[in-house]
Design an enzyme around this catalytic site. Structure first.
Site, PDB file in Angstrom:
ATOM      1  N   ASP A  38       0.848  -1.202   0.000  1.00 40.30           N
ATOM      2  CA  ASP A  38       0.000   0.000   0.000  1.00 40.30           C
ATOM      3  C   ASP A  38       0.876   1.241   0.000  1.00 40.30           C
ATOM      4  OD1 ASP A  38      -2.059   2.012   0.897  1.00 40.30           O
ATOM      5  OD2 ASP A  38      -3.263   0.195   1.080  1.00 40.30           O
ATOM      6  N   THR A  42      -5.047   6.538   0.550  1.00 44.05           N
ATOM      7  CA  THR A  42      -6.312   6.615   1.291  1.00 44.05           C
ATOM      8  C   THR A  42      -6.370   5.579   2.415  1.00 44.05           C
ATOM      9  OG1 THR A  42      -7.332   5.143  -0.330  1.00 44.05           O
ATOM     10  CG2 THR A  42      -7.670   7.507  -0.650  1.00 44.05           C
ATOM     11  N   TYR A 150     -12.135   7.125 -12.930  1.00 41.57           N
ATOM     12  CA  TYR A 150     -12.360   5.885 -12.178  1.00 41.57           C
ATOM     13  C   TYR A 150     -13.112   4.859 -13.031  1.00 41.57           C
ATOM     14  CZ  TYR A 150     -13.861   2.950  -8.202  1.00 41.57           C
ATOM     15  OH  TYR A 150     -14.097   1.908  -7.331  1.00 41.57           O
ATOM     16  N   GLN A 167      -4.051 -13.557 -24.285  1.00 37.99           N
ATOM     17  CA  GLN A 167      -2.699 -13.618 -24.846  1.00 37.99           C
ATOM     18  C   GLN A 167      -1.762 -14.531 -24.073  1.00 37.99           C
ATOM     19  OE1 GLN A 167      -2.555  -9.024 -25.895  1.00 37.99           O
ATOM     20  NE2 GLN A 167      -0.556  -9.919 -26.208  1.00 37.99           N
TER      21      GLN A 167
HETATM   22  P1  NAD Z   1      -9.781   2.428   0.107  1.00 34.04           P
HETATM   23  O1  NAD Z   1      -9.505   3.781  -0.448  1.00 34.04           O
HETATM   24  O2  NAD Z   1     -10.083   2.306   1.559  1.00 34.04           O
HETATM   25  O3  NAD Z   1      -8.601   1.428  -0.218  1.00 34.04           O
HETATM   26  C1  NAD Z   1      -7.762   1.544  -1.331  1.00 34.04           C
HETATM   27  C2  NAD Z   1      -6.336   1.304  -0.868  1.00 34.04           C
HETATM   28  O4  NAD Z   1      -5.453   1.378  -1.991  1.00 34.04           O
HETATM   29  C3  NAD Z   1      -5.854   2.348   0.141  1.00 34.04           C
HETATM   30  O5  NAD Z   1      -5.239   1.704   1.216  1.00 34.04           O
HETATM   31  C4  NAD Z   1      -4.862   3.182  -0.662  1.00 34.04           C
HETATM   32  O6  NAD Z   1      -3.868   3.780   0.137  1.00 34.04           O
HETATM   33  C5  NAD Z   1      -4.322   2.147  -1.627  1.00 34.04           C
HETATM   34  N1  NAD Z   1      -3.762   2.712  -2.854  1.00 34.04           N
HETATM   35  C6  NAD Z   1      -4.307   3.664  -3.660  1.00 34.04           C
HETATM   36  N2  NAD Z   1      -3.500   3.902  -4.711  1.00 34.04           N
HETATM   37  C7  NAD Z   1      -2.428   3.073  -4.575  1.00 34.04           C
HETATM   38  C8  NAD Z   1      -1.248   2.854  -5.344  1.00 34.04           C
HETATM   39  N3  NAD Z   1      -1.018   3.524  -6.470  1.00 34.04           N
HETATM   40  N4  NAD Z   1      -0.345   1.936  -4.899  1.00 34.04           N
HETATM   41  C9  NAD Z   1      -0.561   1.261  -3.745  1.00 34.04           C
HETATM   42  N5  NAD Z   1      -1.656   1.432  -2.974  1.00 34.04           N
HETATM   43  C10 NAD Z   1      -2.572   2.328  -3.394  1.00 34.04           C
HETATM   44  O7  NAD Z   1     -10.992   1.837  -0.759  1.00 34.04           O
HETATM   45  P2  NAD Z   1     -11.805   0.473  -0.621  1.00 34.04           P
HETATM   46  O8  NAD Z   1     -13.231   0.815  -0.480  1.00 34.04           O
HETATM   47  O9  NAD Z   1     -11.167  -0.449   0.339  1.00 34.04           O
HETATM   48  O10 NAD Z   1     -11.621  -0.107  -2.105  1.00 34.04           O
HETATM   49  C11 NAD Z   1     -10.735  -1.167  -2.407  1.00 34.04           C
HETATM   50  C12 NAD Z   1     -10.924  -1.592  -3.852  1.00 34.04           C
HETATM   51  O11 NAD Z   1     -12.259  -2.038  -4.070  1.00 34.04           O
HETATM   52  C13 NAD Z   1     -10.680  -0.471  -4.852  1.00 34.04           C
HETATM   53  O12 NAD Z   1     -10.015  -1.006  -5.989  1.00 34.04           O
HETATM   54  C14 NAD Z   1     -12.064  -0.026  -5.237  1.00 34.04           C
HETATM   55  O13 NAD Z   1     -12.090   0.523  -6.536  1.00 34.04           O
HETATM   56  C15 NAD Z   1     -12.839  -1.327  -5.150  1.00 34.04           C
HETATM   57  N6  NAD Z   1     -14.273  -1.086  -4.904  1.00 34.04           N
HETATM   58  C16 NAD Z   1     -14.715  -0.702  -3.678  1.00 34.04           C
HETATM   59  C17 NAD Z   1     -16.069  -0.462  -3.483  1.00 34.04           C
HETATM   60  C18 NAD Z   1     -16.620  -0.059  -2.148  1.00 34.04           C
HETATM   61  O14 NAD Z   1     -17.827   0.174  -2.051  1.00 34.04           O
HETATM   62  N7  NAD Z   1     -15.865   0.005  -1.079  1.00 34.04           N
HETATM   63  C19 NAD Z   1     -16.971  -0.595  -4.554  1.00 34.04           C
HETATM   64  C20 NAD Z   1     -16.465  -0.965  -5.801  1.00 34.04           C
HETATM   65  C21 NAD Z   1     -15.115  -1.230  -5.962  1.00 34.04           C
END
Ligand code: NAD
Ligand code: UDP
Ligand code: UDP
Length: 321
Positions: A38, A42, A150, A167
């Protein structure tokens, strides 16, 4: 080919985030070794602080837009800011995190010949014209609007996953996650459940964007993680995309009223402008998840909200102390 977690080394990108931290916890519970990657954009170290003493858990600060060379048996790719406020802060960085990040994680999976699961989203359906949304629906997304970094990023990631499959014969799993909530949501990330609960607990007005008649379907985090763990274990020819969410559908007004009732709050309702391109309705068709994984959610909205309210109540109490 069956897949067992016990004794396997599992990479969770975004592991210090809301969903990622719950996933790390559950993987450790089933006997896996977990590498949490991570960049803390966020996510918070506090989300994984309780896991750091576990010898099977390792946390690594790394941005997945940069190549990563590690040895693992499977990859859950969750790294990406997920709330509209966060992903719109630096939209170019969001697209890079999703697209460049996916390319790197797919390259890693290709070298290791290992399974890789992508946390995709119901946002690939955009503002849907078909309701509820089955996986066969191609979506209705504005490619140039404020949510596009997004939505289109996640659509491109799905394309990459399926091209690596075609692929390079990579064992991919694409999970389309619908709105998920629960403890460890960020209190300031602007998502509706955390906003309403914090507002209700503090007795501030509940901010409803637009009329409040738009709908969402809310899945409790424990149910969601069960779906993710199940999908990763499926036979190699199960690729998805597969919807994981709770088909219960509520308007934002209904959600606000339920949260006010469950918190015994005196909060009133305040209407604010609806953000651009805000989807009007959303509900997963989970027939495929039921048939393929034998999965369906078990935690009702009221039960899940109760647990989430208890979490935020503790958090806000700690901040005041
Ligand atoms: P979140 O923001 O709490 O978690 C995302 C994590 O990714 C964070 O810890 C952040 O620091 C880390 N991160 C961001 N960019 C990064 C990078 N470039 N390199 C390394 N780490 C990075 O969000 P979440 O709700 O836990 O979502 C997790 C995943 O699930 C995401 O991919 C999100 O798109 C997907 N998602 C979540 C929901 C939801 O309702 N919570 C719905 C649809 C999809
Ligand atoms: N990659 C990585 N870790 C690895 C293997 C690859 O981060 O263990 C990255 C690599 O740097 C590349 C990306 O994944 O940028 C895609 O790799 P792939 O082998 O698919 O493509 P190529 O290297 O041929 O561009
Ligand atoms: N929303 C709202 N008040 C808030 C935050 C969000 O009415 O304080 C609405 C938002 O306009 C959307 C729904 O709640 O219609 C879900 O928003 P969220 O950002 O949680 O998720 P997404 O829109 O990405 O599904």
């Amino acid at each position: 080919m069956t897949f067992q977690y016990r004794g396997k080394r599992i990479l969770v990108t975004g592991g210090a985030g809301f969903l990622g931290s719950h996933l790390c916890e559950r993987l450790l519970d089933v006997g896996a070794e977990v590498l949490c990657v991570d960049n803390y954009f966020t996510g918070r170290r506090g989300n994984i602080a309780h896991l750091l003493g576990n010898p099977l858990f390792e946390a690594m600060r790394h941005d997945i837009t940069v190549p990563l060379f590690v040895e693992v048996d499977a990859i859950f790719n969750l790294a990406c800011p997920a709330s509209p406020i966060h992903y719109q802060l630096d939209p170019v960085a969001t697209t890079k995190a999703i697209v460049h990040g996916s390319i790197n994680m797919l390259g890693l999976a290709k070298r290791l010949k290992c399974r890789i699961l992508q946390a995709s989203t119901s946002e690939v359906y955009g503002d849907p014209e078909i309701h509820p949304q089955p996986e066969t629906y191609w979506g209705h997304v504005n490619p140039i609007g404020p949510r596009a970094c997004y939505d289109e990023g996640k659509r491109c990631a799905e394309t990459l996953f399926f091209d690596y499959r075609r692929q390079h014969n990579l064992p991919i799993k694409v999970m389309r996650i619908f709105n998920t909530y629960g403890p460890r949501m960020h209190e300031n990330d602007g998502r509706v459940v955390s906003n309403f609960i914090v507002q209700a607990l503090q007795g501030r007005p509940i901010t409803i964007y637009g009329s409040g008649n738009q709908t969402r379907s809310f899945c409790y985090v424990d149910d969601l993680i069960g779906g993710a763990l199940g999908l990763m274990k499926t036979d190699v020819d199960v690729t998805g995309p597969i919807n994981i969410g709770n088909p219960g559908e509520f308007t934002m007004l209904e959600l606000a009223e339920t949260i006010v009732r469950l918190t015994n709050s005196s909060s009133t309702i305040e209407h604010l402008p609806l953000p651009q391109d805000d989807p009007q309705q959303r509900r997963p068709d989970i027939t495929l998840a039921r048939n393929t994984l034998g999965w369906e959610p078990t935690i009702s909205l009221e039960e899940g909200l109760g647990r989430t309210i208890a979490y935020f109540d503790r958090q806000l109490g700690l901040q005041q102390a």
